[in-house]
Design an enzyme around this catalytic site. Structure first.
Site, PDB file in Angstrom:
ATOM      1  N   THR A 538       0.855  -1.346   0.161  1.00 41.86           N
ATOM      2  CA  THR A 538      -0.177  -0.102  -0.034  1.00 41.86           C
ATOM      3  C   THR A 538       0.775   1.333  -0.046  1.00 41.86           C
ATOM      4  O   THR A 538       2.040   1.164   0.336  1.00 41.86           O
ATOM      5  CB  THR A 538      -1.012  -0.028   1.196  1.00 41.86           C
ATOM      6  OG1 THR A 538      -0.102   0.048   2.455  1.00 41.86           O
ATOM      7  CG2 THR A 538      -1.699  -1.341   1.313  1.00 41.86           C
ATOM      8  N   CYS A 539       0.316   2.366  -0.384  1.00 40.89           N
ATOM      9  CA  CYS A 539       0.987   3.696  -0.326  1.00 40.89           C
ATOM     10  C   CYS A 539       0.671   4.352   0.868  1.00 40.89           C
ATOM     11  O   CYS A 539       0.109   5.555   1.044  1.00 40.89           O
ATOM     12  CB  CYS A 539       0.428   4.490  -1.627  1.00 40.89           C
ATOM     13  SG  CYS A 539       0.529   3.840  -3.413  1.00 40.89           S
ATOM     14  N   ASP A 540       0.973   3.654   1.923  1.00 43.46           N
ATOM     15  CA  ASP A 540       0.926   4.068   3.168  1.00 43.46           C
ATOM     16  C   ASP A 540       2.025   3.912   4.242  1.00 43.46           C
ATOM     17  O   ASP A 540       2.228   2.599   4.253  1.00 43.46           O
ATOM     18  CB  ASP A 540      -0.530   3.611   3.727  1.00 43.46           C
ATOM     19  CG  ASP A 540      -1.068   4.360   5.007  1.00 43.46           C
ATOM     20  OD1 ASP A 540      -0.211   4.317   5.950  1.00 43.46           O
ATOM     21  OD2 ASP A 540      -2.232   4.730   5.039  1.00 43.46           O
TER      22      ASP A 540
END
Length: 685
Positions: A538-540
């Protein structure tokens, strides 16, 4: 020359080389420097048993998981009763599931949940046996009759298995919402007619009416009061529908435990009735002529009860309330001790941890039976049926999440970086470098670390002002890394990139920092020489796992050598699937259901379901993949040639149908575009 001085000497720029023939005093002791050790556990002497000890597999995994002679995780589906030829090699399941159909596999994409119904059956039977043994040993004059809270894992096949496996001992279900109640009603139609259907949670008129209908359908239904006002609805609706209810109430005990999972217990807990409210409910039922309907007392100390001492204290308090209800004229039959039967996530058997418990099934059952019996005999009250809602303990072991590491952070070439910008070190950071050199000669390793950090900070400030180039910044980073490595200031922790969404598949690791046992499922005959943390797709920045069992902030892992590297998360069969979201539109894993068999590999895949596709997760967020595909297809027809548009449309369709996770290049089959003739006008920027 001290070892660190040699390190700094090797990195020294012109004009700062140290004379090799000068003798220096012995370096001062520094706790961070690794001491020489025996090579008994070196890579050449490593064995599967050493891996089992390193990861404490027997502690958290027994009796269901072990490390086999091949260095793979094996599953023992019947627990301690599993025979050697019945053990299942987990790696073979993964190969069967993920291999292409053309070579006999199922063609499923990872991540993958592997369910073991045999383990589920063994957990149920073990819980039942523990209570039966305690009842017999203590001379208890009633029986145990458990229920499974479906909130722990609402999967259809899990719930149906529990009803089927629990039918011989009247095992029932617990629901906490209207859809869960519908699910439980349907499943229990095929269960034991004496199995309990416990209706918990906040209720409106529709929920209560549904529960009354369940009673009318000859399901052994108990409506448990969570709030005082619910009693008025039950009285009114039961008279309106002409259905006599069976009523329970949830008591808000004073007893609670202090850990994270104890927050729903005690006087300020979210659920249950106080002593005053219980008395008012009894009075209302008496006035309505329905006090005989009150037959069950429910309470919940909290999940993961750490010790039997706390358990016995809470059960004893509840048993006193039960006896008081008998004295007040209620037709009491059942004491429902709720959940709280914990599992040992780290194998430490600790009473002072949210992820461990200091008892087993037998100790738990004995503590409950003894506490209820002691109070009831003192009060001359008939022993009640004992019910528990032990969801976590039933389903946690039965499923394993398998995912693949697809890459890892590289170790920088520190020495090369230092040599690249030697002039910068000599001219711009000469004072810092001389301080570092002097400390290295003295063997003052702590000062060396301070000077390297000061040097690094100064260089970063110069970089921000445009006075330093990237090569020079990298040179200082490299030197600092060399120094830290030389003094043993913590081995570098590598980041392993995993083909998984933490938010979807391990949400409790992110939400409440729950720790699960995670280990490689193969190569356990090799020594894991790398300390690693896990970083998801994820882009987190929260999409990571950097807390592991036994309080570790890194996990022993192997170097990735080009082949697949599979990791498994264990004891995650409760809650994770229901709580997972679709952050970044990553859906859930593929699922296989595996039973022990007499075949050559000791297992049979009885069900296989691919994970949600890109199209599926888009629908969750109200998008319409079919319309999206048509839009993109028309766009392709507008901007590329006819032949190329058809090929692009075919590739787009496959992407919509594929899971969102990374696909190995060897299986990627996006069609090649036809050779372009003259489409230069199509490439506009």
């Amino acid at each position: 020359m001290p070892a660190l001085a040699c390190c700094v000497d090797a990195a020294a720029p012109p004009g700062y080389a140290f004379a090799g023939d000068i003798s220096f005093p012995a370096p001062v002791a520094f706790t961070g420097v690794p001491q020489a050790t025996s090579d008994d556990n070196s890579t050449s002497h490593w064995s599967p048993s050493l891996s089992a000890a390193l990861y404490n597999v027997d502690g958290w995994g027994g009796p269901y998981f072990a490390v086999n002679a091949a260095g793979n995780i094996s599953v023992r589906p019947h627990g301690s009763d599993t025979l050697s030829h019945q053990e299942i090699d987990l790696l073979k399941i993964v190969k069967k599931a993920s291999d292409p159909k053309s070579v006999g596999g199922l063609g499923l994409q990872l991540p993958l949940i592997v369910r073991f119904p045999d383990v589920l059956k063994n957990r149920l039977e073990s819980l039942q046996s523990a209570f039966e043994y305690a009842i017999q040993s203590e001379g208890y004059e009633s029986h145990y009759q458990g229920v499974y809270p479906v909130k722990c894992n609402q999967d259809r096949f899990v719930v149906e298995d529990i009803v089927k496996f629990g039918s011989p001992f009247r095992f029932g279900l617990e629901a906490g919402s209207k859809p869960e109640l519908l699910l439980a009603m349907s499943c229990l139609c095929k269960g034991n007619p004496d199995a309990l259907l416990i209706c918990n949670g906040f209720k409106d008129a529709e929920y209560i009416s549904l529960a009354l209908v369940a009673n009318k359908l000859s399901l052994n239904t108990v409506i448990v009061l969570e709030q005082e006002e619910e009693v008025d609805l039950i009285v009114d609706l039961s008279k309106k529908l002409c259905i006599k209810p069976v009523i329970g109430l949830r008591a808000k005990l004073r007893t609670k435990h202090s850990g994270h999972f104890g927050s729903t217990s005690g006087e300020k807990g979210k659920f249950g009735l106080t002593t005053s409210q219980i008395l008012r409910v009894v009075k209302k039922l008496d006035l309505a002529g329905m006090l005989d309907c009150l037959q069950l007392l429910h309470f919940h100390i909290g999940s993961q009860i750490p010790s039997t001492a706390l358990l016995a204290d809470g059960v004893g308090e509840a048993a006193q309330i039960y006896c008081e209800l008998v004295r007040l004229g209620a037709n009491m039959r059942v004491i429902d001790i709720g959940g709280g039967l914990g599992i040992d996530y780290d194998g430490s058997k600790s009473c002072d941890s949210d992820i461990s418990v200091g008892y087993g099934l037998e100790e738990y059952a004995t503590a409950v039976v003894h506490a209820v019996q002691l109070v009831c005999e003192r009060r001359s009250v008939k022993h009640p049926v004992i019910c528990s809602e032990s969801g976590r303990a039933i389903v946690s072991h039965h499923s394993v999440l398998i995912f693949e590491a697809v890459g890892m952070s590289s170790v920088s070439s520190a020495g090369a970086s230092v040599a690249l910008s030697a002039d910068y070190l000599a001219e711009e950071l000469s004072e810092d470098y001389r301080n570092l050199s002097d400390a290295a000669y003295r063997g003052d390793y702590e000062s060396c670390l301070v000077y390297t950090e000061e040097m690094k900070e100064r260089c970063v400030e110069q970089f921000k002002q445009g006075m330093v180039c990237m090569e020079q910044l990298a040179a200082v980073d490299g030197l600092c890394e060399l120094v830290r490595k030389a003094v043993g200031e913590g081995e570098a922790v590598r980041r392993y990139h995993i083909n998984l969404s933490v938010f979807t598949s391990v949400p409790d690791a992110w939400g409440i920092e729950q720790v699960f046992p995670i280990i490689p499922i193969h190569r356990l005959d090799e020594k894991p020489c790398v300390k690693g943390v896990l970083s998801d797709l994820t882009c987190d920045s929260d999409g990571k796992i950097d807390k592991f069992i036994n309080g570790e902030s890194s996990l022993p892992l192997h170097e990735m050598e080009g082949g697949s590297y599979y990791l498994g998360m264990f004891l995650g069969g409760a809650y994770e699937e229901a709580l997972g979201g679709v952050h970044n539109l990553f859906g859930g894993p593929s699922v296989v259901r595996v039973s022990q068999s007499d075949g050559p590999h000791s297992f049979a895949v009885t069900r296989a379901v691919p994970g949600p596709s890109c199209g599926d997760v888009l629908r969750v967020m109200q998008h319409q993949p079919e319309l999206m595909f048509e839009t993109l297809k028309h766009r392709a027809q507008e901007y590329v040639s006819h032949d190329s548009a058809a090929v692009l449309a075919s590739g787009l369709a496959r992407t919509f149908d594929r899971m969102p996770y990374l696909v190995p290049l060897s299986t990627f089959d996006f069609p090649d575009l036809p050779a372009a003739q003259d489409e230069t006008d199509q490439w506009s920027y």
